[in-house]
Design a protein around this motif. Structure first.
Motif, PDB file in Angstrom:
ATOM      1  N   TRP A 190       0.438   2.063 -13.907  1.00 28.02           N
ATOM      2  CA  TRP A 190       0.628   1.258 -12.697  1.00 28.02           C
ATOM      3  C   TRP A 190       2.006   1.490 -12.089  1.00 28.02           C
ATOM      4  O   TRP A 190       2.139   1.624 -10.869  1.00 28.02           O
ATOM      5  N   LEU A 191       3.043   1.531 -12.914  1.00 26.93           N
ATOM      6  CA  LEU A 191       4.386   1.744 -12.370  1.00 26.93           C
ATOM      7  C   LEU A 191       4.492   3.103 -11.697  1.00 26.93           C
ATOM      8  O   LEU A 191       5.212   3.270 -10.708  1.00 26.93           O
ATOM      9  N   ASN A 192       3.776   4.074 -12.235  1.00 32.37           N
ATOM     10  CA  ASN A 192       3.779   5.390 -11.621  1.00 32.37           C
ATOM     11  C   ASN A 192       3.244   5.319 -10.201  1.00 32.37           C
ATOM     12  O   ASN A 192       3.782   5.941  -9.285  1.00 32.37           O
ATOM     13  N   ALA A 193       2.166   4.546  -9.993  1.00 36.41           N
ATOM     14  CA  ALA A 193       1.599   4.401  -8.652  1.00 36.41           C
ATOM     15  C   ALA A 193       2.514   3.583  -7.755  1.00 36.41           C
ATOM     16  O   ALA A 193       2.808   3.957  -6.609  1.00 36.41           O
ATOM     17  N   LEU A 194       3.001   2.458  -8.269  1.00 34.72           N
ATOM     18  CA  LEU A 194       3.826   1.564  -7.452  1.00 34.72           C
ATOM     19  C   LEU A 194       5.149   2.207  -7.064  1.00 34.72           C
ATOM     20  O   LEU A 194       5.768   1.813  -6.067  1.00 34.72           O
ATOM     21  N   GLY A 195       5.588   3.195  -7.824  1.00 31.97           N
ATOM     22  CA  GLY A 195       6.851   3.851  -7.526  1.00 31.97           C
ATOM     23  C   GLY A 195       6.756   4.968  -6.512  1.00 31.97           C
ATOM     24  O   GLY A 195       7.783   5.497  -6.078  1.00 31.97           O
ATOM     25  N   GLN A 196       5.539   5.355  -6.110  1.00 34.23           N
ATOM     26  CA  GLN A 196       5.410   6.377  -5.076  1.00 34.23           C
ATOM     27  C   GLN A 196       5.931   5.833  -3.749  1.00 34.23           C
ATOM     28  O   GLN A 196       5.604   4.710  -3.367  1.00 34.23           O
ATOM     29  N   PRO A 197       6.758   6.576  -3.020  1.00 31.87           N
ATOM     30  CA  PRO A 197       7.444   6.015  -1.845  1.00 31.87           C
ATOM     31  C   PRO A 197       6.520   5.372  -0.823  1.00 31.87           C
ATOM     32  O   PRO A 197       6.812   4.275  -0.332  1.00 31.87           O
ATOM     33  N   ASN A 198       5.408   6.016  -0.467  1.00 35.36           N
ATOM     34  CA  ASN A 198       4.544   5.434   0.563  1.00 35.36           C
ATOM     35  C   ASN A 198       3.785   4.215   0.056  1.00 35.36           C
ATOM     36  O   ASN A 198       3.549   3.262   0.812  1.00 35.36           O
ATOM     37  N   GLN A 199       3.403   4.234  -1.230  1.00 33.39           N
ATOM     38  CA  GLN A 199       2.786   3.030  -1.784  1.00 33.39           C
ATOM     39  C   GLN A 199       3.814   1.902  -1.846  1.00 33.39           C
ATOM     40  O   GLN A 199       3.522   0.756  -1.498  1.00 33.39           O
ATOM     41  N   ALA A 200       5.029   2.217  -2.271  1.00 33.33           N
ATOM     42  CA  ALA A 200       6.069   1.195  -2.333  1.00 33.33           C
ATOM     43  C   ALA A 200       6.336   0.599  -0.957  1.00 33.33           C
ATOM     44  O   ALA A 200       6.571  -0.606  -0.817  1.00 33.33           O
ATOM     45  N   ALA A 201       6.295   1.434   0.086  1.00 37.75           N
ATOM     46  CA  ALA A 201       6.524   0.945   1.444  1.00 37.75           C
ATOM     47  C   ALA A 201       5.432  -0.039   1.855  1.00 37.75           C
ATOM     48  O   ALA A 201       5.711  -1.061   2.499  1.00 37.75           O
ATOM     49  N   LEU A 202       4.183   0.245   1.486  1.00 35.23           N
ATOM     50  CA  LEU A 202       3.086  -0.663   1.839  1.00 35.23           C
ATOM     51  C   LEU A 202       3.227  -1.990   1.124  1.00 35.23           C
ATOM     52  O   LEU A 202       3.085  -3.062   1.737  1.00 35.23           O
ATOM     53  N   TYR A 203       3.532  -1.955  -0.163  1.00 38.64           N
ATOM     54  CA  TYR A 203       3.608  -3.199  -0.924  1.00 38.64           C
ATOM     55  C   TYR A 203       4.875  -3.989  -0.590  1.00 38.64           C
ATOM     56  O   TYR A 203       4.951  -5.183  -0.892  1.00 38.64           O
ATOM     57  N   ALA A 204       5.859  -3.330   0.038  1.00 33.22           N
ATOM     58  CA  ALA A 204       7.023  -4.058   0.549  1.00 33.22           C
ATOM     59  C   ALA A 204       6.713  -4.703   1.893  1.00 33.22           C
ATOM     60  O   ALA A 204       7.246  -5.762   2.221  1.00 33.22           O
ATOM     61  N   ALA A 205       5.843  -4.064   2.685  1.00 33.78           N
ATOM     62  CA  ALA A 205       5.553  -4.554   4.023  1.00 33.78           C
ATOM     63  C   ALA A 205       4.578  -5.714   4.032  1.00 33.78           C
ATOM     64  O   ALA A 205       4.521  -6.467   5.021  1.00 33.78           O
ATOM     65  N   ALA A 206       3.785  -5.868   2.977  1.00 33.02           N
ATOM     66  CA  ALA A 206       2.787  -6.938   2.936  1.00 33.02           C
ATOM     67  C   ALA A 206       2.489  -7.295   1.488  1.00 33.02           C
ATOM     68  O   ALA A 206       2.505  -6.415   0.618  1.00 33.02           O
ATOM     69  N   PRO A 207       2.217  -8.560   1.189  1.00 33.89           N
ATOM     70  CA  PRO A 207       1.817  -8.946  -0.168  1.00 33.89           C
ATOM     71  C   PRO A 207       0.561  -8.191  -0.602  1.00 33.89           C
ATOM     72  O   PRO A 207      -0.249  -7.762   0.228  1.00 33.89           O
ATOM     73  N   LEU A 208       0.402  -8.067  -1.900  1.00 32.24           N
ATOM     74  CA  LEU A 208      -0.723  -7.340  -2.465  1.00 32.24           C
ATOM     75  C   LEU A 208      -1.714  -8.302  -3.089  1.00 32.24           C
ATOM     76  O   LEU A 208      -1.338  -9.199  -3.845  1.00 32.24           O
ATOM     77  N   ALA A 209      -3.003  -8.095  -2.767  1.00 28.03           N
ATOM     78  CA  ALA A 209      -4.108  -8.747  -3.478  1.00 28.03           C
ATOM     79  C   ALA A 209      -4.930  -7.621  -4.102  1.00 28.03           C
ATOM     80  O   ALA A 209      -5.478  -6.791  -3.381  1.00 28.03           O
ATOM     81  N   TYR A 210      -5.029  -7.597  -5.421  1.00 26.91           N
ATOM     82  CA  TYR A 210      -5.507  -6.399  -6.111  1.00 26.91           C
ATOM     83  C   TYR A 210      -6.529  -6.757  -7.171  1.00 26.91           C
ATOM     84  O   TYR A 210      -6.307  -7.635  -8.003  1.00 26.91           O
ATOM     85  N   THR A 211      -7.665  -6.052  -7.118  1.00 29.67           N
ATOM     86  CA  THR A 211      -8.642  -6.090  -8.206  1.00 29.67           C
ATOM     87  C   THR A 211      -8.908  -4.666  -8.645  1.00 29.67           C
ATOM     88  O   THR A 211      -8.799  -3.727  -7.855  1.00 29.67           O
ATOM     89  N   TRP A 212      -9.240  -4.500  -9.903  1.00 28.62           N
ATOM     90  CA  TRP A 212      -9.434  -3.150 -10.407  1.00 28.62           C
ATOM     91  C   TRP A 212     -10.856  -2.663 -10.198  1.00 28.62           C
ATOM     92  O   TRP A 212     -11.790  -3.420  -9.924  1.00 28.62           O
ATOM     93  N   SER A 213     -11.027  -1.344 -10.384  1.00 29.95           N
ATOM     94  CA  SER A 213     -12.340  -0.722 -10.462  1.00 29.95           C
ATOM     95  C   SER A 213     -12.433  -0.059 -11.832  1.00 29.95           C
ATOM     96  O   SER A 213     -11.767  -0.519 -12.778  1.00 29.95           O
TER      97      SER A 213
END
Length: 869
Positions: free
Chosen positions: A609-632
């Motif tokens: 998960w940290l690997n995904a959250l640390g990607q710059p464009n993903q980090a930008a999205l999760y900084a711009a708006a709260p996250l509501a997350y369910t897994w698959s």
């Protein structure tokens, strides 16, 4: 403790003089030994000025610059072997003149605080020089008295030591028309208090004079630190190898203890970036080889050995290949504190050689280090090219890997080095000849040395936002205290802070912002060890009161390839809706990564998960708006997994530590949750934690949601005062029962029919939003069990596919591709005028609107759909 001793024999004292310069050089005394304190006394015939060039390690202790310039410097010598300088050079800003220096050895001096007390300087005297008294603090100090006399002739005079004092040494400087004579004297003291003055005689009379006294503290100079030690017994090292995999899982060494530094060295045959998924708490060394295979090193400081995971997992982004890894214990290494850290130096990496690997030199800064030589060989033969340790080095670990037609060899050697400076190269022999090689040197520092590690922010998330609170989490490294700050200004003026908290073993910290104002935008940041990370701002807007008509937008999608930094994330972060506001939140519908963990490994789950959250464009999205997350399935444990996934307990526990969410069920397993925005109720379900295996017979006992979640879901559907329910679920509802290639609701048709009947019987105003099917599509309800509209929003960044159910809008892209990735997401504008709720859904691909549909609930329930644009 006896008073210090100033040594005066040949080899203990050196001098240097120049007749008309501001720079003077003096040789190091030949007898300099470990534990000495060297004392330098300098004099310049030019008054004023400062000593602006001072040799490394020397500290000015006294200076009198009224008549001429007299200064005293000291330098402790913990290790004579590490004191590689052969001479020392000073320069004064006063200009050119008669300049001289004397350097002598003292023993028995406190290396940490050499000077006990300093007296006043004197600038007068012709036939005698009277040094003012100094008040000794220590009862057993060494008194040093400094005298200089000068004549405006080419003839030198003589300075005679004061009674009770002995000469340490001195020098005479003649410039042809003037002469300076300099003398240093010493006397052991046996009592504290005033020393009284000391008077030196001068004959013949001088033209002028200068002098000063000081005392040296008794004590000792700590010896050089011992190099860290790499342990090599079976319980101190661990190894792992694979013949064809991107994943390397290495056991924790059995003897791991608090205070250890664990060092991991990994080799992977495929070239490309170094390992992108690394275990939490590990840090990469500042050197790696990536050109023809990957050779990389990582380290972790152990503070809680009992809490260490049993296995450490790395994952290469370069695909499956043969690979090897070793983890070993090092003791006596510097922890990552403010005054130093474990990494002292690294040499450059090399990939040259077939029968030998020559590791480029590293420049060692600490006086004692553990030098590691790391090597990898590969061959298109099962005769493994074995690496032998370089001369004077001892093998720590060796891991061979042999496949059906090729081989790889990982080898690490160590050597304790007790001097700073260049390590020199290290040459390791290889036999038989290798097809390719890699190698580098890495130096580990003892406590107090090395490179300090600044606090690091790896990821941050906001979620669970309500009318008056928001939850936030941060993933940190090398951090001891975390606070979260919020402000209504993007400049973070007048911030409000949460209480400080210590991150857990993996660097995670969490807090709740309370007392917020409904419908208000806030900005927030993370403070690491007292420094607010304003370069990493997040933002969120609190929700309006439930039942209050509200217009807003949100983004939703699923399925991003591992390590994805797709532009779709950045596009969603920057997009705004009809209200001019960005997304109120982002709904992530699963498959945040495709690591398919498949084992009960919380550390691997967190790292993925940290690997995904640390990607710059993903980090930008999760900084711009709260996250509501369910897994698959792929981020829950593996393709098509259900509740019996071996990884279930790990991912369920880590989700609760990492992801800020709305309230979750108390069973510690499921992550279903709901939240209300105005008159719209969002319901997000968990299709994995309670799911029967997809291969189970499709009877009334087969479930995707489990009994408790299903009852909860029906209660949500029946909630009063709700104008619209948006059901967010990971996978498709509409596929026909003959669709057996995936784990959608078509494999749970009995439970789907039960829920469809409930929805129709209770006339639930419902919109179903899902991912998993890698396409953008819409149905107006005419092809859907339960007769409600649905939207497919996927993939963030993946190849495309669809199920087998009919859809009123078709799908995008058409045709799908199993080789070309699409970067897509859904954007929803919810417009509520108090009478009617309109949802405008946009399918975004490569930043462009490719599908559009509009639905409404209220006075007239109208369902419509658009065509691809």
């Amino acid at each position: 403790m006896a008073a210090p001793v100033a040594h005066t024999a040949a080899g203990d004292v050196t001098t240097g003089t120049v007749p008309n310069l501001g720079t003077v050089t003096v040789a190091k005394p030949a007898n300099t030994s470990s534990g000495d304190v060297l004392v330098a006394v300098l004099n310049s015939s030019v008054s004023g000025g400062t000593w602006d060039v001072v040799p490394a390690g020397w500290t000015q202790q006294a200076m009198f610059a009224v008549q001429r310039n007299t200064a005293v410097f000291t330098k402790p010598i913990p290790s004579a072997a590490a004191e590689t300088a052969t001479d020392y050079t000073w320069h004064t800003t006063g200009g050119a003149g008669r300049t001289g220096a004397i350097v002598f050895r003292c023993t028995g001096v406190d290396g940490a605080q050499p000077v006990d007390a300093v007296g006043a300087g004197v600038g007068s005297g012709t036939t005698s020089i009277v040094d003012p008294a100094v008040t000794a603090v220590s009862g057993e100090a060494l008194l040093l008295a400094v005298f200089s006399s000068y004549l405006n002739t080419g003839t030198a005079n003589t300075i005679t030591p004061p009674p009770g004092m002995s000469s340490v040494g001195g020098y005479t400087i003649n410039s042809g028309t003037a002469t300076t004579v300099h003398l240093v004297c010493a006397q052991a003291l046996s009592a504290a208090g005033s020393t009284g003055t000391r008077t030196a005689s001068v004959a013949p009379a001088g033209t002028g004079a200068a002098g000063i006294m000081l005392t040296l503290n008794p004590g000792s100079v700590p010896g050089p630190p011992e190099p860290p030690v790499a342990h090599t017994t079976a319980d101190d090292t661990a190894a792992a190898s694979v013949t064809s995999s991107a994943v390397l899982r290495v056991p924790r060494p059995a003897a791991t203890a608090n205070g250890d530094l664990l060092v991991a060295v990994l080799a992977h045959r495929n070239s490309g970036p170094a390992f992108t998924t690394i275990p939490p708490g590990w840090a990469p060394a500042p050197v790696a080889y990536t050109a023809n295979g990957v050779l990389a090193a990582y380290w972790r400081h152990v503070t809680d050995a009992a809490g260490e995971p049993p296995v450490y997992t790395w994952r290469s982004p370069n695909g499956a290949a043969r690979a090897a890894a070793t983890v070993f214990r090092v003791t006596g290494a510097a922890p990552p504190t403010a005054d130093g850290g474990p990494i002292d130096a690294a040499g450059a990496a090399t990939g040259a050689g077939t029968t030998a690997i020559v590791d480029p030199a590293a420049t060692l800064t600490a006086p004692a280090t553990l030098l590691l030589a790391c090597h990898m060989t590969t061959a298109t033969s099962t005769a493994t090219p074995v690496v032998s340790p370089p001369a004077a080095m001892t093998q720590i670990a060796a891991v061979p890997v042999v496949t059906g037609s090729a081989s790889l060899h990982l080898q690490v050697s160590g050597q304790g080095v007790t001097a700073s400076g260049s390590s020199g190269t290290r040459t390791a022999a290889v036999s038989p000849a290798a097809g390719s090689v890699a190698g580098f040197l890495l130096a580990i520092a003892p406590p107090g040395y090395g490179t300090a590690q600044p606090p690091q922010l790896r990821a941050r998330l906001a979620g669970g936002v309500t009318t008056d609170q928001a939850r936030v989490t941060a993933a940190t490294q090398f951090t001891s205290a975390v606070r979260f700050a919020r402000s209504t200004s993007p400049a973070m003026t007048s911030p409000t802070y949460t209480a400080a908290t210590a991150p857990d073993r993996d660097g995670l910290a969490a807090a709740v912002f309370t007392g917020l104002t409904p419908g208000t935008r806030y900005w927030w940041a993370v403070e690491l060890d007292g420094t607010l990370e304003t370069g990493h701002l997040g933002t969120f807007r609190t929700l309006p009161a439930p039942g209050e008509p509200t217009s807003f937008s949100f983004a939703a999608a699923s399925c991003a390839d591992t390590n994805s930094n797709a532009d779709s994330f950045a596009d969603a972060a920057a997009r705004t809706g009809p209200t001019g506001e960005p997304a109120l939140f982002t709904v992530h519908l699963g498959d945040m990564h495709y690591q398919d963990i498949g084992t009960d490994d919380p550390a691997w789950a967190l790292a993925a998960w940290l690997n995904a959250l640390g990607q710059p464009n993903q980090a930008a999205l999760y900084a711009a708006a709260p996250l509501a997350y369910t897994w698959s399935d792929h981020d829950f444990g593996g393709s098509n997994v259900a509740a019996d996934s071996p990884a279930a307990a790990a991912v369920q526990a880590v989700y609760r530590r990492l992801v800020p969410s709305h309230p979750l069920p108390g069973d510690g397993a499921g992550i279903y949750q709901s939240w209300q925005v105005g008159r719209v109720l969002f319901v997000m379900t968990d299709g994995r934690s309670y799911a029967s295996p997809i291969t189970a017979p499709d009877t009334a006992t087969k479930t995707k949601l489990g009994a408790a979640q299903k009852a909860w879901l029906k209660d949500q559907f029946a909630a009063p005062g709700v104008g619209l329910v948006i059901w967010c679920h990971e996978d498709a509802w509409h596929n026909a029962s003959t669709f057996t290639g995936d784990d959608t609701w078509s494999a749970y048709a009995t439970e789907r029919a039960e829920l469809a009947a409930y929805i129709q019987a209770n006339d639930v105003p419902l919109l179903y939003v899902h991912g998993d099917v890698h396409a953008l599509s819409h149905d107006d309800g005419s092809h859907v069990p339960g007769r409600f509209p649905l939207i497919s929003v996927s993939p963030w960044d993946q190849t495309t596919f669809i199920g087998n159910g009919a859809l009123t809008s078709g799908f995008y892209p058409d045709p799908v591709s199993t080789t070309v990735k699409s970067q897509q997401y859904g954007w929803f504008d919810v417009l509520d005028n108090g009478t009617q709720i309109v949802v405008r859904a946009l399918g975004i691909a490569d930043g462009q609107v490719v599908l559009r549909t509009e639905m409404s609930w209220g006075i007239t329930r109208h369902l419509g759909w658009g065509i691809p644009l």
